[in-house]
Motif scaffolding. Structure first.
Motif, PDB file in Angstrom:
ATOM      1  N   LEU A  69     -33.459 -41.205   8.063  1.00 27.12           N
ATOM      2  CA  LEU A  69     -32.169 -40.957   8.709  1.00 27.12           C
ATOM      3  C   LEU A  69     -31.877 -42.032   9.754  1.00 27.12           C
ATOM      4  O   LEU A  69     -30.754 -42.530   9.853  1.00 27.12           O
ATOM      5  CB  LEU A  69     -32.187 -39.585   9.371  1.00 27.12           C
ATOM      6  N   GLN A  70     -32.884 -42.418  10.520  1.00 32.86           N
ATOM      7  CA  GLN A  70     -32.700 -43.471  11.520  1.00 32.86           C
ATOM      8  C   GLN A  70     -32.290 -44.784  10.846  1.00 32.86           C
ATOM      9  O   GLN A  70     -31.389 -45.492  11.328  1.00 32.86           O
ATOM     10  CB  GLN A  70     -34.008 -43.699  12.301  1.00 32.86           C
ATOM     11  N   ALA A  71     -32.943 -45.118   9.730  1.00 35.67           N
ATOM     12  CA  ALA A  71     -32.633 -46.361   9.020  1.00 35.67           C
ATOM     13  C   ALA A  71     -31.204 -46.344   8.478  1.00 35.67           C
ATOM     14  O   ALA A  71     -30.505 -47.364   8.496  1.00 35.67           O
ATOM     15  CB  ALA A  71     -33.627 -46.582   7.884  1.00 35.67           C
ATOM     16  N   GLN A  72     -30.763 -45.186   8.000  1.00 37.71           N
ATOM     17  CA  GLN A  72     -29.384 -45.077   7.525  1.00 37.71           C
ATOM     18  C   GLN A  72     -28.403 -45.317   8.666  1.00 37.71           C
ATOM     19  O   GLN A  72     -27.383 -46.003   8.503  1.00 37.71           O
ATOM     20  CB  GLN A  72     -29.134 -43.697   6.913  1.00 37.71           C
ATOM     21  N   GLY A  73     -28.727 -44.760   9.831  1.00 40.67           N
ATOM     22  CA  GLY A  73     -27.865 -44.986  10.991  1.00 40.67           C
ATOM     23  C   GLY A  73     -27.799 -46.454  11.372  1.00 40.67           C
ATOM     24  O   GLY A  73     -26.726 -46.985  11.686  1.00 40.67           O
ATOM     25  N   VAL A  74     -28.941 -47.146  11.341  1.00 36.39           N
ATOM     26  CA  VAL A  74     -28.963 -48.575  11.643  1.00 36.39           C
ATOM     27  C   VAL A  74     -28.106 -49.341  10.652  1.00 36.39           C
ATOM     28  O   VAL A  74     -27.339 -50.244  11.024  1.00 36.39           O
ATOM     29  CB  VAL A  74     -30.416 -49.102  11.631  1.00 36.39           C
ATOM     30  N   HIS A  75     -28.202 -48.991   9.385  1.00 36.00           N
ATOM     31  CA  HIS A  75     -27.381 -49.638   8.354  1.00 36.00           C
ATOM     32  C   HIS A  75     -25.893 -49.484   8.658  1.00 36.00           C
ATOM     33  O   HIS A  75     -25.118 -50.449   8.537  1.00 36.00           O
ATOM     34  CB  HIS A  75     -27.715 -49.030   6.992  1.00 36.00           C
ATOM     35  N   GLU A  76     -25.478 -48.290   9.063  1.00 33.51           N
ATOM     36  CA  GLU A  76     -24.063 -48.068   9.348  1.00 33.51           C
ATOM     37  C   GLU A  76     -23.612 -48.875  10.561  1.00 33.51           C
ATOM     38  O   GLU A  76     -22.476 -49.372  10.614  1.00 33.51           O
ATOM     39  CB  GLU A  76     -23.814 -46.573   9.543  1.00 33.51           C
ATOM     40  N   ILE A  77     -24.501 -49.045  11.523  1.00 30.60           N
ATOM     41  CA  ILE A  77     -24.170 -49.861  12.689  1.00 30.60           C
ATOM     42  C   ILE A  77     -24.100 -51.334  12.319  1.00 30.60           C
ATOM     43  O   ILE A  77     -23.219 -52.069  12.799  1.00 30.60           O
ATOM     44  CB  ILE A  77     -25.195 -49.611  13.813  1.00 30.60           C
ATOM     45  N   VAL A  78     -25.000 -51.795  11.454  1.00 27.35           N
ATOM     46  CA  VAL A  78     -24.942 -53.182  10.969  1.00 27.35           C
ATOM     47  C   VAL A  78     -23.595 -53.456  10.306  1.00 27.35           C
ATOM     48  O   VAL A  78     -22.946 -54.483  10.551  1.00 27.35           O
ATOM     49  CB  VAL A  78     -26.090 -53.474   9.982  1.00 27.35           C
ATOM     50  N   THR A  79     -23.153 -52.511   9.481  1.00 27.27           N
ATOM     51  CA  THR A  79     -21.861 -52.661   8.806  1.00 27.27           C
ATOM     52  C   THR A  79     -20.726 -52.761   9.814  1.00 27.27           C
ATOM     53  O   THR A  79     -19.827 -53.604   9.692  1.00 27.27           O
ATOM     54  CB  THR A  79     -21.612 -51.474   7.857  1.00 27.27           C
ATOM     55  N   ALA A  80     -20.774 -51.915  10.839  1.00 27.03           N
ATOM     56  CA  ALA A  80     -19.731 -51.935  11.863  1.00 27.03           C
ATOM     57  C   ALA A  80     -19.729 -53.258  12.624  1.00 27.03           C
ATOM     58  O   ALA A  80     -18.666 -53.813  12.935  1.00 27.03           O
ATOM     59  CB  ALA A  80     -19.928 -50.774  12.829  1.00 27.03           C
ATOM     60  N   LEU A  81     -20.892 -53.778  12.914  1.00 26.13           N
ATOM     61  CA  LEU A  81     -20.980 -55.048  13.645  1.00 26.13           C
ATOM     62  C   LEU A  81     -20.442 -56.210  12.809  1.00 26.13           C
ATOM     63  O   LEU A  81     -19.800 -57.123  13.332  1.00 26.13           O
ATOM     64  CB  LEU A  81     -22.424 -55.322  14.047  1.00 26.13           C
ATOM     65  N   ARG A  82     -20.709 -56.186  11.536  1.00 27.82           N
ATOM     66  CA  ARG A  82     -20.220 -57.266  10.668  1.00 27.82           C
ATOM     67  C   ARG A  82     -18.705 -57.197  10.486  1.00 27.82           C
ATOM     68  O   ARG A  82     -18.037 -58.221  10.351  1.00 27.82           O
ATOM     69  CB  ARG A  82     -20.909 -57.203   9.303  1.00 27.82           C
ATOM     70  N   ASN A  83     -18.168 -55.982  10.503  1.00 29.90           N
ATOM     71  CA  ASN A  83     -16.733 -55.815  10.284  1.00 29.90           C
ATOM     72  C   ASN A  83     -15.919 -55.871  11.571  1.00 29.90           C
ATOM     73  O   ASN A  83     -14.686 -55.944  11.530  1.00 29.90           O
ATOM     74  CB  ASN A  83     -16.465 -54.481   9.586  1.00 29.90           C
ATOM     75  N   GLY A  84     -16.583 -55.829  12.701  1.00 31.97           N
ATOM     76  CA  GLY A  84     -15.869 -55.731  13.973  1.00 31.97           C
ATOM     77  C   GLY A  84     -15.555 -54.266  14.232  1.00 31.97           C
ATOM     78  O   GLY A  84     -15.075 -53.557  13.355  1.00 31.97           O
ATOM     79  N   SER A  85     -15.852 -53.780  15.431  1.00 34.04           N
ATOM     80  CA  SER A  85     -15.662 -52.356  15.711  1.00 34.04           C
ATOM     81  C   SER A  85     -15.272 -52.161  17.160  1.00 34.04           C
ATOM     82  O   SER A  85     -15.839 -52.789  18.064  1.00 34.04           O
ATOM     83  CB  SER A  85     -16.954 -51.585  15.422  1.00 34.04           C
ATOM     84  N   ALA A  86     -14.303 -51.298  17.391  1.00 35.37           N
ATOM     85  CA  ALA A  86     -13.885 -50.908  18.746  1.00 35.37           C
ATOM     86  C   ALA A  86     -13.595 -52.118  19.622  1.00 35.37           C
ATOM     87  O   ALA A  86     -13.964 -52.166  20.792  1.00 35.37           O
ATOM     88  CB  ALA A  86     -14.947 -50.026  19.383  1.00 35.37           C
ATOM     89  N   GLY A  87     -12.917 -53.097  19.049  1.00 34.96           N
ATOM     90  CA  GLY A  87     -12.534 -54.251  19.825  1.00 34.96           C
ATOM     91  C   GLY A  87     -13.584 -55.325  19.956  1.00 34.96           C
ATOM     92  O   GLY A  87     -13.346 -56.357  20.599  1.00 34.96           O
ATOM     93  N   HIS A  88     -14.758 -55.122  19.354  1.00 32.66           N
ATOM     94  CA  HIS A  88     -15.804 -56.126  19.420  1.00 32.66           C
ATOM     95  C   HIS A  88     -15.616 -57.163  18.312  1.00 32.66           C
ATOM     96  O   HIS A  88     -15.060 -56.868  17.261  1.00 32.66           O
ATOM     97  CB  HIS A  88     -17.183 -55.472  19.284  1.00 32.66           C
ATOM     98  N   PRO A  89     -16.093 -58.376  18.526  1.00 41.02           N
ATOM     99  CA  PRO A  89     -15.922 -59.403  17.492  1.00 41.02           C
ATOM    100  C   PRO A  89     -16.803 -59.123  16.282  1.00 41.02           C
ATOM    101  O   PRO A  89     -17.758 -58.344  16.348  1.00 41.02           O
ATOM    102  CB  PRO A  89     -16.384 -60.684  18.213  1.00 41.02           C
ATOM    103  N   GLU A  90     -16.470 -59.746  15.181  1.00 41.08           N
ATOM    104  CA  GLU A  90     -17.314 -59.671  13.997  1.00 41.08           C
ATOM    105  C   GLU A  90     -18.501 -60.615  14.169  1.00 41.08           C
ATOM    106  O   GLU A  90     -18.334 -61.751  14.599  1.00 41.08           O
ATOM    107  CB  GLU A  90     -16.517 -60.055  12.747  1.00 41.08           C
ATOM    108  N   PHE A  91     -19.688 -60.132  13.841  1.00 37.30           N
ATOM    109  CA  PHE A  91     -20.885 -60.952  13.925  1.00 37.30           C
ATOM    110  C   PHE A  91     -21.289 -61.407  12.527  1.00 37.30           C
ATOM    111  O   PHE A  91     -21.507 -60.576  11.639  1.00 37.30           O
ATOM    112  CB  PHE A  91     -22.020 -60.178  14.587  1.00 37.30           C
ATOM    113  N   ARG A  92     -21.375 -62.704  12.348  1.00 37.61           N
ATOM    114  CA  ARG A  92     -21.706 -63.220  11.024  1.00 37.61           C
ATOM    115  C   ARG A  92     -23.205 -63.170  10.738  1.00 37.61           C
ATOM    116  O   ARG A  92     -23.631 -63.207   9.585  1.00 37.61           O
ATOM    117  CB  ARG A  92     -21.208 -64.657  10.875  1.00 37.61           C
TER     118      ARG A  92
END
Length: 359
Positions: free
Chosen positions: A131-154
């Motif tokens: 479950l923890q790993a799934q959560g990390v995956h979802e956060i990785v996706t959010a970081l790559r796509n840009g989330s809550a006003g944060h830049p996209e990380f390549r």
């Protein structure tokens, strides 16, 4: 262990299962706790964040340097320690791993795993490493796509200490969505006797005044106050650094997540990681088999069979450091090696490039 991170050498999780099996409890859901104080740095802008994941939210601190490389490093907490392990509350110029990476131009997201720190504490029996790993995956996706006003990380690197390292390995081998994996306090070997001694320091978290008001179910554990240093730090660790551990870094965890977390130390899980990997351990890490953590070459020799060529495995053994490398007197060895490794892993040719900072 009066010290820092109560994260176990991956093999130590086997012993923790004994504790988990002995705890038969009725579980209750607990709401998320408030965010910790935001760290400050002259080299980065930091903010408390919360990321929706299965069963709740993972809290953390996102720090962006003034001059960014466009890469971010996700740092996962270990068992019975919070994300403050990566941003030590005292003498940050020496012991803050987060601050060092920011100074090198890398953004960081120091996360509390579920059941810890500023994250949601679901019923303890529901908290698994999968479950923890799934959560990390979802956060990785959010970081790559840009989330809550944060830049996209390549470029996204995921790292963790001990239990957090196992979660990082599981996420990377399952979802294949990161560019590198940092594993600290992790190996496929273990010192059984010292591991059992460390496990013996675990107590139900609700019995500890530090966590009593959280309303935790009996399945959540922490370490008995004043026991951490004996198992988790080297003999030369600054007493001033150790003095804040019980009060500000020690935290709670569920032993249930140790169960499926064991798969991170059982082939073929790590052999499925197809991006560069850096393993960092302390020479005096009591939880790691002494012969394995004696040197870079011995650690590399022991770990290489568990990784594919695509991992381009590199290792660092920090002299005179214990399990909690971030607070070793020579913690800058870890900091400098990691910063150099990220650059090497993301820019060097697959078949070339040296890594002198990790020698």
């Amino acid at each position: 262990m009066a010290n820092v991170a109560v994260n176990f050498c991956a093999g130590a999780w086997r012993a923790v299962l004994v504790v988990g099996a002995a705890i038969t409890v009725l579980l209750s859901s607990v709401p998320a706790v408030g965010h910790a104080e935001q760290p400050r740095s002259e080299s980065a802008s930091c903010e408390a964040t919360s990321w929706p994941v299965p069963l709740g939210a993972m809290g953390g601190t996102l720090c962006q340097p003034s001059r960014s490389t466009g890469a971010i490093v996700i740092l996962l907490s270990g068992a019975a320690t919070s994300s403050r392990y990566w941003d030590w509350p005292v003498q940050p110029q020496t012991y803050s791993f987060r601050r060092a990476l920011n100074a090198a131009g890398y953004a960081t997201l120091a996360l509390d795993l579920l059941g810890t720190g500023t994250s949601t504490r679901p019923p303890s029996m529901a908290v698994t490493s999968t479950l923890q790993a799934q959560g990390v995956h979802e956060i990785v996706t959010a970081l790559r796509n840009g989330s809550a006003g944060h830049p996209e990380f390549r470029t996204v690197i995921v790292g963790g200490v001990s239990l957090g390292a196992g979660v990082a390995a599981m996420a990377a081998s399952t979802y294949h969505d990161v560019d590198g994996v940092l594993l600290q306090g992790f190996s496929h070997s273990v010192n059984p006797l010292e591991t059992l001694r460390a496990v013996a320091t675990f107590v139900p978290a609700f019995t500890d005044p530090r966590f009593f008001d959280l309303g935790l179910d009996p399945g959540y554990l922490t370490t008995r106050p004043g026991t951490r240093a004996a198992s988790f730090v080297g003999p030369d660790t600054d007493p001033v650094v150790l003095g804040v551990d019980d009060a500000e870094v020690a935290d709670t965890f569920s032993p249930v997540e140790m169960g499926d977390g064991l798969t991170s130390t059982i082939p073929p899980l790590t052999s499925n990681i197809d991006v560069p990997v850096l393993i960092v351990n302390g020479e005096l890490d009591l939880l790691c088999a002494r012969a394995v953590c004696a040197s870079n070459s011995s650690l590399t020799e022991a770990e290489r069979p568990y990784f594919a060529p695509a991992a381009r495995l590199r290792t660092l053994v920090v002299p005179k450091a214990g399990h909690a490398v971030t607070v070793a007197p020579n913690a800058t060895r870890f900091q400098n090696c990691t910063a150099a490794w990220i650059d090497w892993a993301t820019t060097a040719p697959v078949d070339g490039g040296s890594l002198a900072a990790c020698a």
